[in-house]
Design a protein around this motif. Structure first.
Motif, short mmCIF file in Angstrom:
data_model
loop_
_atom_site.label_atom_id
_atom_site.label_comp_id
_atom_site.label_asym_id
_atom_site.label_seq_id
_atom_site.Cartn_x
_atom_site.Cartn_y
_atom_site.Cartn_z
N THR A 135 -48.76 -8.02 -96.45
CA THR A 135 -47.59 -8.55 -97.14
C THR A 135 -47.67 -10.06 -97.26
O THR A 135 -47.40 -10.64 -98.33
CB THR A 135 -46.31 -8.14 -96.40
N GLN A 136 -48.06 -10.71 -96.17
CA GLN A 136 -48.17 -12.17 -96.17
C GLN A 136 -49.32 -12.64 -97.06
O GLN A 136 -49.17 -13.57 -97.86
CB GLN A 136 -48.35 -12.68 -94.75
N ALA A 137 -50.48 -11.98 -96.94
CA ALA A 137 -51.65 -12.41 -97.69
C ALA A 137 -51.45 -12.28 -99.20
O ALA A 137 -51.98 -13.08 -99.98
CB ALA A 137 -52.88 -11.60 -97.26
N TYR A 138 -50.68 -11.27 -99.62
CA TYR A 138 -50.46 -11.04 -101.04
C TYR A 138 -49.14 -11.64 -101.54
O TYR A 138 -48.78 -11.46 -102.71
CB TYR A 138 -50.53 -9.54 -101.35
N GLY A 139 -48.42 -12.34 -100.67
CA GLY A 139 -47.19 -13.02 -101.07
C GLY A 139 -46.10 -12.08 -101.56
O GLY A 139 -45.35 -12.40 -102.48
N LEU A 140 -46.00 -10.91 -100.92
CA LEU A 140 -45.00 -9.93 -101.34
C LEU A 140 -43.67 -10.17 -100.63
O LEU A 140 -43.62 -10.69 -99.51
CB LEU A 140 -45.50 -8.51 -101.01
N ARG A 141 -42.59 -9.75 -101.26
CA ARG A 141 -41.27 -9.92 -100.66
C ARG A 141 -40.95 -8.78 -99.71
O ARG A 141 -40.22 -8.94 -98.74
CB ARG A 141 -40.20 -10.01 -101.75
N LYS A 142 -41.46 -7.57 -100.02
CA LYS A 142 -41.19 -6.40 -99.19
C LYS A 142 -42.51 -5.82 -98.71
O LYS A 142 -43.52 -5.89 -99.41
CB LYS A 142 -40.43 -5.35 -99.99
N ARG A 143 -42.49 -5.24 -97.53
CA ARG A 143 -43.69 -4.62 -96.98
C ARG A 143 -43.94 -3.28 -97.66
O ARG A 143 -43.08 -2.39 -97.60
CB ARG A 143 -43.55 -4.44 -95.46
N PRO A 144 -45.10 -3.09 -98.28
CA PRO A 144 -45.35 -1.85 -99.02
C PRO A 144 -45.90 -0.74 -98.13
O PRO A 144 -46.46 -0.99 -97.07
CB PRO A 144 -46.42 -2.29 -100.03
N GLY A 145 -45.75 0.48 -98.60
CA GLY A 145 -46.45 1.60 -97.98
C GLY A 145 -47.93 1.47 -98.28
O GLY A 145 -48.35 0.68 -99.14
N MET A 146 -48.73 2.27 -97.61
CA MET A 146 -50.17 2.16 -97.78
C MET A 146 -50.62 2.42 -99.22
O MET A 146 -51.44 1.69 -99.78
CB MET A 146 -50.89 3.12 -96.84
N ALA A 147 -50.08 3.49 -99.84
CA ALA A 147 -50.49 3.84 -101.20
C ALA A 147 -50.13 2.73 -102.18
O ALA A 147 -50.92 2.38 -103.07
CB ALA A 147 -49.86 5.16 -101.61
N GLU A 148 -48.95 2.15 -102.02
CA GLU A 148 -48.54 1.04 -102.88
C GLU A 148 -49.43 -0.19 -102.64
O GLU A 148 -49.80 -0.89 -103.59
CB GLU A 148 -47.07 0.70 -102.62
N ALA A 149 -49.79 -0.45 -101.40
CA ALA A 149 -50.66 -1.58 -101.09
C ALA A 149 -52.03 -1.42 -101.76
O ALA A 149 -52.60 -2.39 -102.27
CB ALA A 149 -50.81 -1.73 -99.58
N LEU A 150 -52.55 -0.20 -101.76
CA LEU A 150 -53.82 0.03 -102.44
C LEU A 150 -53.70 -0.28 -103.93
O LEU A 150 -54.61 -0.88 -104.52
CB LEU A 150 -54.26 1.49 -102.24
N ARG A 151 -52.59 0.09 -104.53
CA ARG A 151 -52.37 -0.21 -105.95
C ARG A 151 -52.33 -1.72 -106.17
O ARG A 151 -52.96 -2.24 -107.10
CB ARG A 151 -51.07 0.45 -106.43
N VAL A 152 -51.59 -2.42 -105.32
CA VAL A 152 -51.49 -3.88 -105.43
C VAL A 152 -52.87 -4.54 -105.32
O VAL A 152 -53.20 -5.48 -106.06
CB VAL A 152 -50.54 -4.44 -104.35
N ALA A 153 -53.68 -4.02 -104.39
CA ALA A 153 -55.00 -4.60 -104.15
C ALA A 153 -56.06 -4.13 -105.16
O ALA A 153 -57.19 -4.63 -105.15
CB ALA A 153 -55.46 -4.26 -102.73
N GLY A 154 -55.70 -3.16 -106.01
CA GLY A 154 -56.65 -2.65 -106.98
C GLY A 154 -57.73 -1.78 -106.36
O GLY A 154 -58.86 -1.73 -106.84
N LEU A 155 -57.34 -1.07 -105.29
CA LEU A 155 -58.29 -0.22 -104.57
C LEU A 155 -57.92 1.25 -104.76
O LEU A 155 -56.74 1.58 -104.88
CB LEU A 155 -58.27 -0.55 -103.07
#
Length: 199
Positions: A135-155
């Motif tokens: 969350t901190q590294a990607y400058g997000l306002r809310k902590r994402p679930g794992m699946a959402e984080a993968l989407r954000v990271a393009g993985l």
């Protein structure tokens, strides 16, 4: 460090669960431990492991099977929780090596279950909440679930979500994405009291 490598255990557990309340006399227990070893120096995943755990005070519900794919027959063939904890220490240096999980659920579940079963806690003190670091590294306002984080990271999501072995593998990929941004913290003592040498 393990042979001068900076190794990190990435852990994800699945536990017995129900759509509503637990049946009378049953409690949520770990039934699968997924563990991926990450070499932070080499920036790669170097080990993928799975331990199936036989619950002592609960059964796998239909809801749990639908969510995780785990069945009662499969977990009946697993090892007792105490043996699973010994395996983590013996085979994966859990007591010495830093570890991470997506959020704090896994750490709290181990703490609760070890206390309830009078089993020694298998992990050392150096734990990182990978969800918070992401969350901190990607400058997000809310902590994402794992699946959402993968989407954000393009993985890609590899394997099945809510399967411990696959989730640990995917969380490890997210940790490497954070490390590539320079956002993975050095091992911290509990309470943020400075850095310690990586075990």
């Amino acid at each position: 460090m393990d042979g001068e490598r900076e190794l990190l255990n990435v852990v994800d557990v699945e536990a017995t669960c129900w759509e509503g309340r637990a049946p009378a006399g049953e409690v949520s227990e770990i039934v699968e431990i997924g563990l991926t070893v990450v070499d932070l120096g080499a920036r790669e995943r170097v080990g993928r492991h799975r331990v199936v755990v036989r619950p002592a005070r609960s059964r796998v519900s239909g809801f749990c099977t639908e969510l995780t794919g785990l069945t009662q027959a499969e977990v009946d063939g697993g090892v007792p929780f105490a043996e699973a904890c010994r395996m983590l220490e013996r085979d994966h240096a859990a007591g010495a090596r830093a570890w991470a999980s997506w959020g704090d659920y896994d750490r709290h579940q181990f703490t609760r279950q070890c206390r309830a079963a009078a089993v020694p806690y298998p992990f050392g003190a150096v734990h990182t909440n990978a969800k918070a670091a992401f969350t901190q590294a990607y400058g997000l306002r809310k902590r994402p679930g794992m699946a959402e984080a993968l989407r954000v990271a393009g993985l890609p999501l590899e394997g099945r979500h809510h399967r411990g072995e696959d989730d640990a593998w995917n969380i490890a990929a997210l940790i490497l994405a954070v490390a590539a941004r320079g956002g993975w913290p050095g091992p911290q003592l509990p309470g943020g009291r400075g850095q310690v040498a990586s075990p």
